[in-house]
Design a protein around this motif. Structure first.
Motif, PDB file in Angstrom:
ATOM      1  N   UNK A  18       0.850  -1.184   0.000  1.00 58.21           N
ATOM      2  CA  UNK A  18       0.000   0.000   0.000  1.00 58.21           C
ATOM      3  C   UNK A  18       0.886   1.235   0.000  1.00 58.21           C
ATOM      4  N   UNK A  19       0.298   2.370  -0.251  1.00 55.71           N
ATOM      5  CA  UNK A  19       1.063   3.627  -0.272  1.00 55.71           C
ATOM      6  C   UNK A  19       1.696   3.885   1.092  1.00 55.71           C
ATOM      7  N   UNK A  24       6.523   4.042   4.663  1.00 53.38           N
ATOM      8  CA  UNK A  24       7.237   3.562   5.849  1.00 53.38           C
ATOM      9  C   UNK A  24       8.544   2.876   5.472  1.00 53.38           C
ATOM     10  N   UNK A  25       8.523   2.092   4.393  1.00 49.58           N
ATOM     11  CA  UNK A  25       9.739   1.423   3.938  1.00 49.58           C
ATOM     12  C   UNK A  25      10.784   2.450   3.532  1.00 49.58           C
ATOM     13  N   UNK A  26      10.345   3.479   2.807  1.00 53.80           N
ATOM     14  CA  UNK A  26      11.253   4.549   2.368  1.00 53.80           C
ATOM     15  C   UNK A  26      11.842   5.267   3.577  1.00 53.80           C
TER      16      UNK A  26
END
Length: 60
Positions: A18-19, A24-26
């Motif tokens: 999801x966006x 969060x990963x970024x």
């Protein structure tokens, strides 16, 4: 196995994030990169301090 002449593979039915998960990963990746850079700077400074000021005064 490409779907057209551009050389790109067709999309697979893998995990779709999801966006919010992408953001969060970024953010986590940026945080890890900043910590790694800070550790590199810290190790460099500690090395220079341990060598002492005499390392800069040497014959060329």
């Amino acid at each position: 196995m490409t779907d057209n002449d551009t050389g790109k593979k067709p999309p697979t039915d893998g995990i779709m994030l999801t966006e919010e998960q992408r953001k969060r990963r970024r953010a986590r990746s940026v945080a890890i990169a900043l910590v790694l850079a800070a550790l590199c700077v810290l190790f460099y400074i500690v090395t220079i301090v341990k060598l002492g000021p005499g390392v800069l005064v040497r014959p060329l």
